[in-house]
Design a protein around this motif. Structure first.
Motif, short mmCIF file in Angstrom:
data_model
loop_
_atom_site.label_atom_id
_atom_site.label_comp_id
_atom_site.label_asym_id
_atom_site.label_seq_id
_atom_site.Cartn_x
_atom_site.Cartn_y
_atom_site.Cartn_z
N PRO A 113 0.83 -1.21 0.00
CA PRO A 113 0.00 0.00 0.00
C PRO A 113 0.86 1.25 0.00
O PRO A 113 1.75 1.41 0.85
CB PRO A 113 -0.81 -0.12 1.30
N THR A 139 -7.14 3.97 1.38
CA THR A 139 -7.25 3.59 2.79
C THR A 139 -8.58 2.87 3.02
O THR A 139 -9.42 2.78 2.13
CB THR A 139 -7.20 4.81 3.73
N ASP A 140 -8.75 2.42 4.26
CA ASP A 140 -9.98 1.71 4.63
C ASP A 140 -11.00 2.64 5.26
O ASP A 140 -11.83 2.22 6.07
CB ASP A 140 -9.65 0.56 5.59
N LYS A 152 -4.41 0.76 2.15
CA LYS A 152 -4.71 -0.43 1.35
C LYS A 152 -4.19 -0.21 -0.06
O LYS A 152 -3.82 0.91 -0.43
CB LYS A 152 -6.20 -0.72 1.34
N GLU A 176 -2.72 -8.34 -3.22
CA GLU A 176 -3.25 -7.98 -1.90
C GLU A 176 -2.45 -8.64 -0.78
O GLU A 176 -2.79 -8.52 0.39
CB GLU A 176 -4.72 -8.44 -1.80
N GLY A 195 -1.44 -6.12 1.45
CA GLY A 195 -2.33 -5.00 1.24
C GLY A 195 -3.22 -4.60 2.40
O GLY A 195 -4.05 -3.72 2.24
N SER A 196 -3.10 -5.21 3.54
CA SER A 196 -3.98 -4.86 4.65
C SER A 196 -3.19 -4.22 5.79
O SER A 196 -2.03 -4.55 6.02
CB SER A 196 -4.71 -6.10 5.18
#
Length: 403
Positions: free
Chosen positions: A72, A115-116, A162, A186, A189-190
């Motif tokens: 990310p 972002t989340d 992310k 991913e 990716g978290s």
């Protein structure tokens, strides 16, 4: 030829010994993969001889948003990955929060894709444009825009980075966030750790790399709550001064020539290495480079200019990649040239896309990335290349003796 020595890129955010991280550069399998994919040529033969060499950090290799191909962007993890892959310079794109704290984001209004934020309902309500579902039946895309200036620093710090991407036809926030291009990953990716600009300075100092912050264009009207464009440009410098960082270790960037002129005039120790990011060739389709224009930039005190890769190259009558008029004029005017962005495209079998647009006809496989990089380095004479996966650029720089 000996079998290639492949070093593995470890999940660098688990590395706690910063000194060890700085000392050991590991490139992983991608450089060898790209070399193997090249058409037979003297360049391929030269690169093959370097596959067993011990990699070293190089200032030619610039971490674009860190190592954004797989991590990310603008997160601690992305930055550390870039450094482990030998980037000698790392980028923090800079914007500001509601309480005017400088933070690392590619744009002031990209939180909904990087972002989340949409996973935090109470924060998501504060977005400039709260999430509105797509209407697939009518072909209407989802609407949402979340700005750093919508949130205080304390709120910003509740978010995780992310992989950049979104599903524009999503009908729920959860589905909207799942839009990573299929040629990225991913895997890392978290829960990317977001950073302030000041935190990025301390991280880069500890890792022994130089810094290239880009002052991003505000999406809010300026002045913002009394905060002017010059206040913003000066705040960037002030954080380096406070951290005891010398101007020689910083390459300020902006697409706004007025920012660059301000730094040159007000802060010459930093302004002498300020980089004018040039977008004129794609913002204005009728614009053409000229020697007079490049000389005028030099006369203003501009030392570095940075256009996209395609602006620096063209094809000759034999469809070989050669320097463009833009590149020739910039060097003739005495400007140092940096370019962007290597390793930001997907598979190159279809011509490479936007970043390769002036030479698409000559690009038909992933290994051709090295062909372009070689022309940029040896024929154009660029002094640095932004890359989403710095290992590839580091490998080339090491092989060609570029420090």
């Amino acid at each position: 030829m000996k079998p290639p020595l492949i070093s593995i890129v470890l999940p660098v955010f688990f590395v706690s010994d910063v000194t060890a991280l700085e000392a050991e550069v590991s490139l992983g399998p991608r450089p060898a993969f790209l070399v193997a994919d090249m058409n037979e040529s003297p360049l391929k033969e030269k690169l093959e001889t370097c596959l067993n060499n011990k990699p070293e950090k190089s200032n030619f290799s610039i971490g674009h948003r860190g190592a954004a191909l797989m991590f990310p962007e603008h997160t601690k993890e992305s930055y550390m990955a870039a450094v482990q892959m030998g980037a000698g310079i790392v980028e923090c794109d800079v914007t500001f929060t509601k309480d005017k704290v400088l933070v690392c984001r590619h744009s002031q209004n990209d939180l909904h894709t990087t972002t989340d934020v949409l996973a935090h309902p109470e924060l998501a309500k504060k977005c400039s444009v709260p999430f509105t579902p797509a209407n697939p039946q009518k072909g209407e895309k989802a609407k949402v825009e979340c700005r750093t200036s919508d949130f205080t620093l304390a709120e910003f710090k509740q978010l995780s980075g992310k992989m950049d991407g979104a599903n524009a036809m999503a009908t729920t926030p959860e589905a909207y966030m799942k839009g990573t291009p299929d040629w990225r990953t991913e895997l890392y990716g978290s829960k990317g750790t977001l950073m302030t600009h000041a935190e990025s300075i301390q991280l880069f100092k500890s890792l022994g790399v130089k810094m290239t912050p880009e002052l991003k264009a505000p999406k809010v009207d300026m002045p913002f709550d009394g905060y002017s464009q010059q206040d913003y440009a000066q705040a960037l410098i002030d954080e380096y001064k406070k951290a005891g960082v010398k101007g020689d270790d910083v390459y300020l960037q902006s697409f706004n020539i007025d920012d660059v002129k301000y730094w040159i005039d007000a802060e010459p120790d930093f302004g002498k290495q300020a980089v004018y990011l040039d977008s004129r060739m794609y913002k204005n389709k009728t614009w053409r480079a000229s020697l007079e224009d490049m000389q005028a930039l030099k006369a203003l005190g501009v030392g570095f200019i940075a256009p996209p890769m395609f602006a620096l190259v063209t094809l000759n009558q034999d469809d070989q990649i050669v320097p463009s008029e833009y590149a020739t004029f910039a060097k003739e005017a005495g400007l140092e040239v940096i370019t962007w962005t290597f390793e930001r495209s997907g598979p190159l079998s279809g011509g490479g896309g936007w970043y390769y647009q002036s030479v698409n006809k000559a690009i038909n496989n992933d290994g051709d990335a090295f062909v372009l990089l070689d022309v940029l380095a040896r024929n154009v004479g660029v002094v640095g290349v932004f890359s989403d996966w710095p290992a590839t650029t580091t490998f080339y720089a090491n092989c060609m003796g570029l420090k």
